[in-house]
Design a protein around this motif. Sequence first.
Motif, PDB file in Angstrom:
ATOM      1  N   UNK A  93      40.957  42.150  43.055  1.00 33.90           N
ATOM      2  CA  UNK A  93      40.899  41.813  44.314  1.00 33.90           C
ATOM      3  C   UNK A  93      42.471  41.140  44.586  1.00 33.90           C
ATOM      4  N   UNK A  94      42.707  40.182  43.601  1.00 32.93           N
ATOM      5  CA  UNK A  94      43.844  39.581  43.664  1.00 32.93           C
ATOM      6  C   UNK A  94      45.005  40.515  43.471  1.00 32.93           C
ATOM      7  N   UNK A  95      45.270  41.259  42.433  1.00 33.86           N
ATOM      8  CA  UNK A  95      46.010  42.250  41.852  1.00 33.86           C
ATOM      9  C   UNK A  95      46.277  43.262  43.061  1.00 33.86           C
ATOM     10  N   UNK A  96      45.304  43.830  43.470  1.00 35.47           N
ATOM     11  CA  UNK A  96      45.197  45.052  44.601  1.00 35.47           C
ATOM     12  C   UNK A  96      46.067  44.116  45.876  1.00 35.47           C
ATOM     13  N   UNK A  97      45.794  43.091  46.254  1.00 35.78           N
ATOM     14  CA  UNK A  97      46.216  42.346  47.276  1.00 35.78           C
ATOM     15  C   UNK A  97      47.825  42.274  47.172  1.00 35.78           C
ATOM     16  N   UNK A  98      48.159  41.915  45.919  1.00 34.51           N
ATOM     17  CA  UNK A  98      49.718  41.685  45.436  1.00 34.51           C
ATOM     18  C   UNK A  98      50.290  43.091  45.509  1.00 34.51           C
TER      19      UNK A  98
END
Length: 158
Positions: A93-98
Motif C-alpha cells: 500500500x505504501x509503495x503503491x501510493x509512493x
Amino acid sequence: MMSEMNQRKIKILYVDDEEINLQAFRSTFKKIFDLFLAGSANEARKILTDHEVDIIIADQRMPSETGLNFFTSISSKYPEPIRILLTAYTDMHLVTEAVEKKLIYHYLTKPWDEAYFKNIIENAYESYFLRRQNKFLEKQLKEAREQLETLSKQIELS
C-alpha cells in the motif's frame, strides 16, 4: 541525442544505514556507475548539497528516517534525480501510493538481483535524461516563439 546519454557514467547516490549493503553496492557497481554512498539521510543531504546526481536510491528502513520520508523531504529542493526505494519489507500500500504520487520511480526488494538492479538503474537514467532533454527543448521552443512574436510585431510596424 541518445549518444549524449551514454557519454558519461550515471551518478548515483545510495543511502543505507547498513555498512554491508553500502559495500555490496559499491563492489557491484563501482566500475560502471559514479557512486556516492551515505549511511544516513542526513549524510545524503550533505552529499546532495555538494554533488549533482542523476539517481537516488534509498533504503526504506533506516533508524532515524525512512526512505520515503527522506524522498519527501528532498523532492522540492531536488526534483530532478530519479528516486528508487529499496526495501526488505513489502508494504505494498505504501509503495503503491509512493509510485502513484510520483515520489518514487520504482522500488526493489532485498536481496536484490544484480542484473535486474542494473537494468532498473539504466531505465531510470533514460527517463531522467529524456525529461531533461524535454525541458531543454521546451525552453528552446519558447525562445523561438518569442523571437517569432518579436519579428511579427516588427513587420506589422513597418
